[in-house]
Scaffold this motif. Structure first.
Motif, PDB file in Angstrom:
ATOM      1  N   VAL A 112     -25.288  36.623   9.027  1.00 12.14           N
ATOM      2  CA  VAL A 112     -26.673  36.587   9.469  1.00 12.14           C
ATOM      3  C   VAL A 112     -27.349  35.341   8.875  1.00 12.14           C
ATOM      4  N   ASP A 140     -32.084  36.602  11.091  1.00 12.66           N
ATOM      5  CA  ASP A 140     -33.286  37.243  10.549  1.00 12.66           C
ATOM      6  C   ASP A 140     -34.379  36.176  10.525  1.00 12.66           C
ATOM      7  N   HIS A 163     -31.089  40.528  13.954  1.00 11.72           N
ATOM      8  CA  HIS A 163     -30.308  41.549  13.260  1.00 11.72           C
ATOM      9  C   HIS A 163     -31.238  42.513  12.538  1.00 11.72           C
ATOM     10  N   ASN A 164     -31.163  43.771  12.908  1.00 10.93           N
ATOM     11  CA  ASN A 164     -31.918  44.818  12.206  1.00 10.93           C
ATOM     12  C   ASN A 164     -31.190  45.149  10.910  1.00 10.93           C
ATOM     13  N   HIS A 165     -31.926  45.441   9.866  1.00 15.97           N
ATOM     14  CA  HIS A 165     -31.257  45.623   8.578  1.00 15.97           C
ATOM     15  C   HIS A 165     -31.799  46.818   7.807  1.00 15.97           C
ATOM     16  N   HIS A 169     -36.919  47.037   6.560  1.00  8.88           N
ATOM     17  CA  HIS A 169     -36.735  45.651   6.979  1.00  8.88           C
ATOM     18  C   HIS A 169     -37.744  45.322   8.068  1.00  8.88           C
ATOM     19  N   ASP A 172     -36.629  46.618  11.572  1.00  6.17           N
ATOM     20  CA  ASP A 172     -35.848  47.837  11.377  1.00  6.17           C
ATOM     21  C   ASP A 172     -35.803  48.768  12.578  1.00  6.17           C
ATOM     22  N   ASP A 193     -27.082  46.216  15.010  1.00  3.86           N
ATOM     23  CA  ASP A 193     -26.322  46.754  13.893  1.00  3.86           C
ATOM     24  C   ASP A 193     -26.441  48.272  13.963  1.00  3.86           C
ATOM     25  N   HIS A 196     -27.263  50.246  10.614  1.00  4.33           N
ATOM     26  CA  HIS A 196     -28.627  50.092  10.104  1.00  4.33           C
ATOM     27  C   HIS A 196     -29.648  50.759  11.026  1.00  4.33           C
ATOM     28  N   HIS A 219     -22.793  45.013  15.815  1.00  2.00           N
ATOM     29  CA  HIS A 219     -22.078  45.370  14.591  1.00  2.00           C
ATOM     30  C   HIS A 219     -21.746  46.854  14.676  1.00  2.00           C
ATOM     31  N   GLU A 260     -18.330  48.222   5.436  1.00  2.00           N
ATOM     32  CA  GLU A 260     -18.883  47.729   4.178  1.00  2.00           C
ATOM     33  C   GLU A 260     -18.315  48.425   2.942  1.00  2.00           C
TER      34      GLU A 260
END
Length: 284
Positions: A112, A140, A163-165, A169, A172, A193, A196, A219, A260
């Motif tokens: 990212v 991001d 990208h949502n995290h 976030h 989000d 993602d 997330h 993701h 992860e």
């Protein structure tokens, strides 16, 4: 007139039947999976962050990660900057490409990445992506950087997926991302993602429905009860439903498994995740 995703990068999203067949056989040893992958509308691969624990001299080694990916039969990657740093060095770019060629791998996405308004690094990231043959950047971006990203995505014909995290976030929630990209280039969308979004109590299948042609990267990550990362199929992700929506939307990009957990030696868990994904593809 704004360029659509399919107009801009469809030509780079042609599935290689032979490569996919090899992926199915190497990963799980079952020809039926090879057939499922050969007819799949999108590429299935890996976010290289999943392999960050393979190190050389105390640092994450892209070469070692590629060796593990090759052993798993993975040919398509979204690379994270810890494996391939953004660079203007033509020699470093050539070296990265050489490593990828030897591993029979292709970097489809990158990230990212953080974009800031007026930052010279913004253009350099796109120049690097073009030199590497990268199709999309997971990002991001600061909210005030979108006008610049409009120009860069249209100039380079490289997509940017926000990208949502996870909870808290700035991107989000699905509707927050949708609001952020409204009125901007069709080459700015979402990198979904799944894990997330689940942590934020959002449905990744709905995300695919909302963003449609503006999905740039996925993701593939499973989470149980909005808090515990787990192997694919043990959490709450409806990945068969996600695949169906992606297929219906004619998504031809990358679905990158991102695992992860078990950082130091995740290969066996990743293999289990891939097999679950192959089963879902076989049922499409």
């Amino acid at each position: 007139m704004m360029t659509t995703r399919s107009d801009a990068i469809l030509s780079r999203r042609t599935l290689l039947g032979g490569g996919l067949a090899a992926l199915g056989v190497l990963a799980v040893g079952r020809p039926s999976f090879a057939a499922a992958l050969a007819k799949a509308p999108f590429r299935l691969g890996l976010q290289s962050y999943s392999l960050r624990g393979y190190k050389e001299g105390g640092k994450s080694s892209f070469e070692k990660a590629l060796g593990v990916a090759n052993g798993l039969g993975v040919h398509y990657l979204e690379a994270y900057p810890g494996h391939i740093p953004t660079t203007e060095d033509a020699g470093a770019i050539a070296h990265a490409k050489d490593m990828l060629k030897k591993a029979d791998a292709e970097v489809v996405g990158y990230g990212v990445v953080h974009f800031k308004k007026g930052d010279p690094a913004n253009r350099k990231t796109f120049e690097f992506a073009k030199a590497m043959g990268i199709e999309y950047i997971s990002a991001d971006p600061d909210p005030d950087s979108f006008d610049e990203l409009d120009r860069l995505t249209e100039e380079f014909k490289i997509g940017v997926g926000i990208h949502n995290h996870g909870p808290g976030h700035r991107y989000d929630l699905i509707d927050v991302v949708a609001k952020a990209i409204k009125g901007h280039s069709e080459l700015i969308g979402c990198c979904i993602d799944c894990g997330h979004f689940l942590r934020s109590k959002e449905d990744p299948v709905r995300a695919a429905e909302v963003f449609g042609k503006r999905v740039f990267g996925v993701h593939l990550k499973d989470v149980k009860d909005a808090k515990t990362f787990t192997v694919l199929g043990k959490g709450d992700l409806n990945y068969p439903g996600l695949f169906k929506v992606l297929k219906a939307d004619d998504y031809r990009g990358l679905v990158a498994l991102e695992y992860e957990e078990n950082e130091s030696n995740p290969a066996d868990d990743i293999r289990v995740c891939l097999e679950e994904a192959y089963k879902a593809l076989e049922a499409l």
